[in-house]
Design an enzyme around this catalytic site. Sequence first.
Site, PDB file in Angstrom:
ATOM      1  NE  ARG A  50      -2.278  -1.153   3.636  1.00 51.28           N
ATOM      2  CZ  ARG A  50      -2.902  -1.060   4.803  1.00 51.28           C
ATOM      3  NH1 ARG A  50      -4.197  -0.782   4.847  1.00 51.28           N
ATOM      4  NH2 ARG A  50      -2.239  -1.249   5.919  1.00 51.28           N
ATOM      5  CG  ASP A  52       2.016   6.395   3.094  1.00 49.85           C
ATOM      6  OD1 ASP A  52       1.243   5.482   3.431  1.00 49.85           O
ATOM      7  OD2 ASP A  52       3.113   6.602   3.637  1.00 49.85           O
ATOM      8  NE  ARG A 209       6.509  11.110   2.697  1.00 47.74           N
ATOM      9  CZ  ARG A 209       5.343  11.421   3.261  1.00 47.74           C
ATOM     10  NH1 ARG A 209       4.417  10.485   3.420  1.00 47.74           N
ATOM     11  NH2 ARG A 209       5.112  12.645   3.665  1.00 47.74           N
TER      12      ARG A 209
END
Length: 278
Positions: A50, A52, A209
């Site tokens: 998945r 973001d 990130r």
Amino acid sequence: MRLRIDCAYDGTDFSGWAAQPGRRTVQGELEAALATALRLERVRVTVAGRTDAGVHARGQVVHLDVDREVVEASAGRARDAPLDALARRVDGILPADVRLRRVREAPDGFDARFSATWRRYAYRIADTRELGDPLVRHHVLTWGHRLDLDAMNAASAPLVGLQDFASFCKRREGATTVRTLLDLTWRRDEAGLAVGTVRADAFCHNMVRSLVGCLVAVGEGSRPTTWPVEVMAGRRRDQGVRVVHAHGLTLEEVGYPDDHEMAAQAERARARREAIDA
């Protein structure tokens, strides 16, 4: 039959992959298009990883279980093979920011999530004024300082391997933060962009990130090359680590074993997940 569907999407206008009530998501758009093409009331796909909100994908993989007769009936009188006809029909329904790259029958034991052995992401940064290009602004982070990629590679090397990445993850109740980081390297592409390549068996929330934000601090000279490994040793979120914007991140590829090893890999991965959840 189980279908393997390889797809790509521009994550700019999506609230991430996972379906959410009242929000536009990649899963929502893809499942709706598949249901329409297959003339079913509802379908449910399983995804490799998945993403973001704002994150893009070139190499996302999902699987779908559907009756063979349904697939053949949906092709109608199309001259193409049923799966090619299905892919073309779904692409005609999907919005322009989602596309199917390939649809094929999956090998025995294939699971888009649990059969995967690694996921590879790339993060792209324009770190000089000359590299600023408004045509790629949704896919490349603009940074105001020239980055030292040699320093970033030196800082990245100690992070590779089986490690606890709690310092770089947004914690979720009952979820482990231990991951095997297979690759973390920096280079310049043909255009001169700084490109970070990150490959791991799996990623926890915000991990890539946060890693990029930590390494960018090294690259711009505001932190020493030892800082990222020191942050990781703390095993808790460090407020000094910047979580960079999602739009520079793209899921490039998902790796799988040979066809005859798909089922065994899925069983091992499920056993690990059940042990963690327990």
